[in-house]
Design a protein around this motif. Structure first.
Motif, mmCIF file in Angstrom:
data_model
loop_
_atom_site.group_PDB
_atom_site.id
_atom_site.type_symbol
_atom_site.label_atom_id
_atom_site.label_comp_id
_atom_site.label_asym_id
_atom_site.label_seq_id
_atom_site.Cartn_x
_atom_site.Cartn_y
_atom_site.Cartn_z
ATOM 1 N N ASP A 275 0.493 -1.726 0.018
ATOM 2 C CA ASP A 275 -0.292 0.218 0.750
ATOM 3 C C ASP A 275 0.801 1.404 0.363
ATOM 4 O O ASP A 275 0.669 2.737 0.092
ATOM 5 C CB ASP A 275 -1.139 0.134 1.582
ATOM 6 N N ALA A 276 2.140 1.149 -0.118
ATOM 7 C CA ALA A 276 3.190 2.267 -0.160
ATOM 8 C C ALA A 276 3.229 3.069 -2.358
ATOM 9 O O ALA A 276 2.982 2.022 -2.425
ATOM 10 C CB ALA A 276 3.876 2.221 -0.175
ATOM 11 N N LEU A 277 2.795 3.651 -1.793
ATOM 12 C CA LEU A 277 1.810 4.670 -3.199
ATOM 13 C C LEU A 277 3.549 5.631 -3.488
ATOM 14 O O LEU A 277 4.282 6.090 -2.695
ATOM 15 C CB LEU A 277 0.791 5.021 -3.128
ATOM 16 N N ARG A 278 4.062 5.747 -4.491
ATOM 17 C CA ARG A 278 4.907 7.214 -5.133
ATOM 18 C C ARG A 278 3.339 8.116 -5.835
ATOM 19 O O ARG A 278 2.610 7.342 -6.738
ATOM 20 C CB ARG A 278 5.682 6.245 -6.342
ATOM 21 N N ALA A 279 3.828 8.916 -6.040
ATOM 22 C CA ALA A 279 3.366 10.351 -6.977
ATOM 23 C C ALA A 279 3.516 10.085 -8.141
ATOM 24 O O ALA A 279 4.826 9.772 -8.509
ATOM 25 C CB ALA A 279 3.775 11.718 -6.251
ATOM 26 N N ALA A 280 2.694 9.878 -9.044
ATOM 27 C CA ALA A 280 3.483 9.628 -10.405
ATOM 28 C C ALA A 280 3.481 10.741 -10.753
ATOM 29 O O ALA A 280 3.772 12.198 -10.452
ATOM 30 C CB ALA A 280 1.543 9.866 -11.158
ATOM 31 N N ARG A 281 4.858 10.281 -11.835
ATOM 32 C CA ARG A 281 5.807 11.928 -12.067
ATOM 33 C C ARG A 281 5.913 12.007 -13.796
ATOM 34 O O ARG A 281 5.602 10.894 -14.463
ATOM 35 C CB ARG A 281 6.912 11.668 -11.722
ATOM 36 N N GLN A 282 6.166 13.495 -13.956
ATOM 37 C CA GLN A 282 5.739 13.618 -15.200
ATOM 38 C C GLN A 282 7.224 13.337 -16.091
ATOM 39 O O GLN A 282 8.201 14.038 -15.478
ATOM 40 C CB GLN A 282 5.778 14.822 -15.695
ATOM 41 N N PRO A 283 7.890 12.682 -16.869
ATOM 42 C CA PRO A 283 9.085 12.469 -17.570
ATOM 43 C C PRO A 283 9.340 14.049 -18.267
ATOM 44 O O PRO A 283 8.367 14.745 -19.008
ATOM 45 C CB PRO A 283 9.225 12.059 -19.075
ATOM 46 N N ASP A 284 10.972 14.509 -18.607
ATOM 47 C CA ASP A 284 11.243 15.556 -18.368
ATOM 48 C C ASP A 284 11.143 15.749 -20.062
ATOM 49 O O ASP A 284 11.024 17.046 -20.422
ATOM 50 C CB ASP A 284 12.202 16.066 -17.850
ATOM 51 N N TYR A 285 11.820 15.127 -20.486
ATOM 52 C CA TYR A 285 12.221 14.755 -21.819
ATOM 53 C C TYR A 285 11.684 13.567 -22.953
ATOM 54 O O TYR A 285 11.018 13.808 -23.993
ATOM 55 C CB TYR A 285 13.681 14.322 -22.193
ATOM 56 N N ALA A 286 10.785 12.372 -22.006
ATOM 57 C CA ALA A 286 10.190 11.472 -22.703
ATOM 58 C C ALA A 286 9.135 11.858 -23.395
ATOM 59 O O ALA A 286 8.089 11.784 -22.424
ATOM 60 C CB ALA A 286 10.918 10.295 -22.494
ATOM 61 N N ARG A 287 8.813 11.659 -24.160
ATOM 62 C CA ARG A 287 6.945 11.585 -25.124
ATOM 63 C C ARG A 287 6.933 10.476 -26.038
ATOM 64 O O ARG A 287 7.487 9.799 -26.580
ATOM 65 C CB ARG A 287 7.314 12.979 -25.898
ATOM 66 N N SER A 288 5.654 10.151 -25.439
ATOM 67 C CA SER A 288 4.776 9.703 -26.698
ATOM 68 C C SER A 288 5.802 9.747 -27.919
ATOM 69 O O SER A 288 4.580 10.196 -28.742
ATOM 70 C CB SER A 288 3.296 9.327 -26.228
ATOM 71 N N SER A 289 5.985 8.367 -28.941
ATOM 72 C CA SER A 289 5.645 8.002 -29.615
ATOM 73 C C SER A 289 4.801 7.920 -30.899
ATOM 74 O O SER A 289 4.972 7.876 -31.376
ATOM 75 C CB SER A 289 7.375 7.570 -30.376
ATOM 76 N N SER A 290 3.372 6.912 -30.645
ATOM 77 C CA SER A 290 2.474 7.015 -30.940
ATOM 78 C C SER A 290 1.734 8.259 -30.970
ATOM 79 O O SER A 290 1.702 8.998 -30.229
ATOM 80 C CB SER A 290 1.206 6.169 -29.789
ATOM 81 N N GLN A 291 0.849 8.153 -32.665
ATOM 82 C CA GLN A 291 0.392 9.641 -33.131
ATOM 83 C C GLN A 291 -1.038 9.587 -32.907
ATOM 84 O O GLN A 291 -1.743 7.825 -32.904
ATOM 85 C CB GLN A 291 0.522 8.952 -34.865
#
Length: 291
Positions: A275-291
């Motif tokens: 039940d220990a949780l981690r906050a969702a982190r927005q990547p600084d450089y990686a982006r989705s390649s799917s269109q």
């Protein structure tokens, strides 16, 4: 005979020639003859006006007095008249068609066939649209379910949602503070290789980018910057039959820790809660390649 008395049956006297006959008054008639006299001779009652034949007819017809039988007959006559009118109109239409030329009849049939075909095409188009909408709705619902399930799975791997399931609990006691960070990291790697799906160490959720460091002065271990102290408790969700043997292989995690005079206890359980949780982190450089 007394001269003052009137004779009961006087002899009729002959009227002189040229004189009018004498009639006795009605009051002098006997009672039975007065009763048999015609009603026309009776005087009309005073105060009631005389009605003509037309007035009597109107008075008898108005206001109308409609009985149930008369109403039933009127409804039947109306229905009969309506049926006759429809039949006459139908016969007139049929007679019009009978009087048409062959070319006109062929044209009328072609127009009827074309109209029927257009209606059939329209019906088929509407049915296809309905089927497409139903399929689209089903596909959208299925896609939504898959998206929710995928989000849940990714949340478990990313540590953003809690998880529960079968697994093991491993407790490491280090009375001499000889256990270092790399030993615990080796344990995490062995568990991942054995199929661990969620790991928690002393209240810190282990994720893909988790790192371990030794504490200052050689005391304790830090997990992702959070200092933890012994005993080190690992809660692991996965298949217990695979996780426990992976720790007890010769030269594996358990033997390595025991060489450092640490004690290791491994127990299986049908329900492990991470039940220990981690906050969702927005990547600084990686982006989705799917269109």
């Amino acid at each position: 005979m007394n001269p003052d008395e009137t004779p009961q049956n006087p002899e009729p006297r002959e009227a002189p020639e040229g004189a009018e006959p004498t009639y006795r008054l009605r009051e002098e008639l006997p009672a039975e003859m007065r009763a048999a006299a015609p009603d026309e001779a009776r005087p009309e009652p005073v105060g009631e006006p005389q009605l003509t034949g037309r007035q009597r007819l109107v008075k008898g017809l108005w206001p109308p007095r409609v009985s149930r039988a008369q109403l039933t007959v009127a409804v039947l006559l109306f229905v009969l008249g309506l049926g006759l009118a429809i039949q006459v109109r139908s016969n007139s239409d049929n007679s019009a068609l009978r009087g048409a030329r062959q070319e006109d009849l062929v044209r009328i049939l072609d127009e009827l066939d074309d109209r029927t075909q257009r209606l059939e095409d329209e019906k088929q188009g509407l049915e296809d649209q309905r089927t497409e909408l139903e399929n689209s709705s089903d596909q959208a619902e299925e896609a939504r379910k898959q998206t929710v399930e995928k989000e849940r799975q990714l949340g478990i791997l990313a540590g953003t949602v809690a998880a529960q399931g079968p697994g093991i609990t491993m407790t490491v006691r280090d009375p001499k503070s000889a256990v270092e960070a790399d030993m615990l990291l080796d344990a995490i790697q062995e568990l991942r290789a054995a199929g661990a799906e969620a790991i928690q160490v002393n209240g810190v959720r282990v994720v893909a980018n988790t790192y371990l460091t030794d504490g200052t002065g050689g005391k304790g271990v830090s997990v992702d910057g959070h200092k933890i102290t012994q005993p080190y408790t690992f809660k692991v969700i996965g298949k217990p039959q695979d996780l426990e043997p992976a720790l007890n292989i010769p030269g594996g995690v358990v033997q390595t820790l025991e060489k450092e005079q640490a004690t290791v206890d491994v127990s299986r359980s049908e329900k492990i809660v991470v039940d220990a949780l981690r906050a969702a982190r927005q990547p600084d450089y990686a982006r989705s390649s799917s269109q």
